[in-house]
Design an enzyme around this catalytic site. Sequence first.
Site, short mmCIF file in Angstrom:
data_model
loop_
_atom_site.label_atom_id
_atom_site.label_comp_id
_atom_site.label_asym_id
_atom_site.label_seq_id
_atom_site.Cartn_x
_atom_site.Cartn_y
_atom_site.Cartn_z
N GLY A 123 39.41 24.24 132.32
CA GLY A 123 38.07 23.97 131.79
C GLY A 123 37.10 23.66 132.91
O GLY A 123 37.32 22.74 133.70
N GLY A 163 33.86 22.91 132.32
CA GLY A 163 32.68 22.29 131.72
C GLY A 163 32.31 21.07 132.57
O GLY A 163 32.60 21.01 133.77
N VAL A 185 44.01 29.45 128.56
CA VAL A 185 45.26 28.68 128.53
C VAL A 185 45.69 28.55 127.06
O VAL A 185 44.89 28.19 126.20
CB VAL A 185 45.06 27.30 129.19
CG1 VAL A 185 46.26 26.39 128.92
CG2 VAL A 185 44.87 27.49 130.68
N GLU A 230 16.95 18.47 117.59
CA GLU A 230 16.28 19.21 118.68
C GLU A 230 15.99 20.64 118.25
O GLU A 230 14.92 21.19 118.50
CB GLU A 230 17.15 19.17 119.94
CG GLU A 230 17.27 17.75 120.48
CD GLU A 230 18.06 17.61 121.78
OE1 GLU A 230 17.84 16.62 122.47
OE2 GLU A 230 18.89 18.48 122.09
N ASP A 254 35.59 15.68 126.17
CA ASP A 254 35.55 15.73 124.70
C ASP A 254 36.93 15.85 124.06
O ASP A 254 37.08 15.58 122.87
CB ASP A 254 34.75 16.97 124.25
CG ASP A 254 33.25 16.73 124.28
OD1 ASP A 254 32.84 15.66 124.78
OD2 ASP A 254 32.50 17.60 123.83
N ALA A 267 28.24 14.35 127.71
CA ALA A 267 28.44 14.91 129.05
C ALA A 267 28.74 13.82 130.09
O ALA A 267 29.57 14.00 130.98
CB ALA A 267 27.19 15.69 129.45
C1 LIG Z 1 24.66 22.04 121.34
C2 LIG Z 1 25.16 20.84 122.12
C3 LIG Z 1 24.24 19.91 122.61
C4 LIG Z 1 24.69 18.81 123.33
N1 LIG Z 1 23.76 17.91 123.81
C5 LIG Z 1 24.17 16.89 124.57
C6 LIG Z 1 23.23 16.00 125.16
O1 LIG Z 1 22.02 16.14 124.98
N2 LIG Z 1 23.71 14.99 125.95
C7 LIG Z 1 25.05 14.82 126.17
O2 LIG Z 1 25.43 13.92 126.91
N3 LIG Z 1 25.96 15.63 125.62
C8 LIG Z 1 25.56 16.66 124.83
N4 LIG Z 1 26.47 17.50 124.27
C9 LIG Z 1 27.91 17.20 124.46
C10 LIG Z 1 28.38 17.65 125.82
O3 LIG Z 1 27.96 18.97 126.09
C11 LIG Z 1 29.89 17.52 125.86
O4 LIG Z 1 30.22 16.18 125.63
C12 LIG Z 1 30.45 17.98 127.20
O5 LIG Z 1 30.18 19.34 127.39
C13 LIG Z 1 31.94 17.71 127.27
O6 LIG Z 1 32.42 18.15 128.50
P1 LIG Z 1 33.90 18.69 128.63
O7 LIG Z 1 34.11 18.98 130.06
O8 LIG Z 1 34.83 17.80 127.91
O9 LIG Z 1 33.90 20.04 127.78
P2 LIG Z 1 32.95 21.39 127.93
O10 LIG Z 1 31.77 21.03 128.72
O11 LIG Z 1 32.84 21.82 126.55
O12 LIG Z 1 33.89 22.31 128.78
C14 LIG Z 1 35.09 22.82 128.29
C15 LIG Z 1 35.42 24.05 129.11
O13 LIG Z 1 36.74 24.42 128.85
C16 LIG Z 1 36.83 25.80 128.66
N5 LIG Z 1 37.99 26.03 127.80
C17 LIG Z 1 38.18 25.54 126.57
N6 LIG Z 1 39.38 25.91 126.09
C18 LIG Z 1 39.95 26.66 127.06
C19 LIG Z 1 41.20 27.35 127.17
N7 LIG Z 1 42.10 27.32 126.17
N8 LIG Z 1 41.47 28.03 128.29
C20 LIG Z 1 40.57 28.08 129.30
N9 LIG Z 1 39.37 27.46 129.25
C21 LIG Z 1 39.07 26.74 128.15
C22 LIG Z 1 35.51 26.19 128.04
O14 LIG Z 1 35.20 27.55 128.26
C23 LIG Z 1 34.55 25.25 128.76
O15 LIG Z 1 34.04 25.83 129.93
C24 LIG Z 1 26.07 18.62 123.56
C25 LIG Z 1 26.99 19.55 123.07
C26 LIG Z 1 26.53 20.65 122.36
C27 LIG Z 1 27.52 21.67 121.85
#
Ligand SMILES: Cc1cc2nc3c(=O)[nH]c(=O)nc-3n(C[C@H](O)[C@H](O)[C@H](O)COP(=O)(O)OP(=O)(O)OC[C@H]3O[C@@H](n4cnc5c(N)ncnc54)[C@H](O)[C@@H]3O)c2cc1C
Length: 438
Positions: free
Chosen positions: A10, A12, A78, A174, A303, A318
């Site tokens: 991931g 993200g 994955v 939003e 998340d 985030a």
């Molecule tokens: C529309 C929207 C608006 C948001 N607004 C806000 C905000 O204003 N402020 C805030 O703080 N948070 C906001 N969030 C929440 C924030 O984006 C998340 O909390 C944050 O992205 C979590 O980060 P992460 O690294 O856990 O997951 P993500 O950022 O979701 O990253 C996960 C990554 O893992 C990859 N992945 C997933 N499964 C697999 C797999 N099986 N194999 C390979 N790759 C995989 C995905 O492609 C992705 O790139 C928002 C979320 C959304 C959807």
Amino acid sequence: MAKPRIIIVGAGFGGLAAAKALRKTPAKIILIDRTNHHLFQPLLYQVATSVLTPSQIATPIRSILRNQKNTTVIMGEVTGVDKDQKCVIVSDAGRQNVPIAYDYLILATGASHSYFGHNEFAEYAPGLKSLADAEAARNKILQAFELAEAEEDPARHQDLLTFVLVGAGPTGVEMGAALAILVRTALKSDFRRIDPASTRIVLVDVAPKVLGSFSENLSKAAKQRLEKLGVEVRLGHSVDHIDAEGVVIAGERIPSKTVIWTAGVAPSPAGRWLNAQTDRAGRVRIQKDLTVPGHSEIFVVGDTASLDQNGKPLPGVAQVAMQQGRYAGKLIHSRIIGSPPPRPFSYFDKGSMAVVGKGFAVLQSGKVQVSGFGAWLTWAAVHLQFLATPSLRFGVFLQWAWTYVTEQRCDRLIVNHHGSDVAKPAPDSPVRATFAGR
Ligand SMILES: Cc1cc2nc3c(=O)[nH]c(=O)nc-3n(C[C@H](O)[C@H](O)[C@H](O)COP(=O)(O)OP(=O)(O)OC[C@H]3O[C@@H](n4cnc5c(N)ncnc54)[C@H](O)[C@@H]3O)c2cc1C
């Protein structure tokens, strides 16, 4: 001695922060993501409402890490983890179920939509989680205006020009505000048979207030602002049913051809891969050092992880993902070089914000609660700061300034990818003619 191998799944907010924290670590790092880009999800709604283009909120992962020589980026999905053999199972377009070995593993696979047990809603109410989702939502929204303009019977215009957003959290609020501004500004003079300003936008939530995690005052301010912009806010009612003709809320049918799901999220299946303990939502329960109990080499962040602080679970935002990713990277670094480990993880909450249309946001940070233009400026500055590269920051800043002054939207193209049927009316559709999307 061979360098240890660290796999991060991931790219993200969490995974990328972990990779960056490991930039000086004498290790082989493999970052695996199913997409080739890091996505700034908080601005997805701006792609869906034509404010920004997809390339303004996403950056190729390998370009972000091009100078980080210890890190290899692999685009693949994955599908499982073998804890005993210490490998992840990866598939891509060319190969299936390839095991890749690790010494340390960081799972940062985020979340997807949750329809709260009503997966049948997904067909009619797409969510907003990926770039493809945002483009699909933009297509759907713009297509509705094209269909209405092509429809000669004015009686049919209202269904086509009713948009329903399910979920009044930050994304729904939003998005609702951005849609309201779109129809009253950029689209206002473009049509002849329809008046885009007559568009009905309904924001619905079972909760008694919008922006549930904000204080009562800020929630009220956001609701008032939405209503001023013409958004109809329906609170305290769940959506009973969604189909091709609209939604049913508390027994009342609201005819609509465009329903967008802005409600719950469900974590990735990391808990199932690890066969680990999860919370009720399915997030992996982790320890204070972000590892999975019994596996000091496996970290779960963001998340898809569940960690309590001061008796409450950390939110899926985030900031949590970034701070956890950075922490996991630092802890692995310290273990590899043999330095003392950092203290147990502790989340530092910098506050929450939500923007409600042009020049208005709500901001809550500790005891500070502000709404209005100042909060909006802070929101804009913070979001610019967290975009992945300087070129994105510059580009988005210019775009926002242009949109602010001219009220025009940059990306109003309907681009239906091959195989998509969004542009085609159903065979028995009352819509007689449209040339959009061809
Ligand atoms: C529309 C929207 C608006 C948001 N607004 C806000 C905000 O204003 N402020 C805030 O703080 N948070 C906001 N969030 C929440 C924030 O984006 C998340 O909390 C944050 O992205 C979590 O980060 P992460 O690294 O856990 O997951 P993500 O950022 O979701 O990253 C996960 C990554 O893992 C990859 N992945 C997933 N499964 C697999 C797999 N099986 N194999 C390979 N790759 C995989 C995905 O492609 C992705 O790139 C928002 C979320 C959304 C959807």
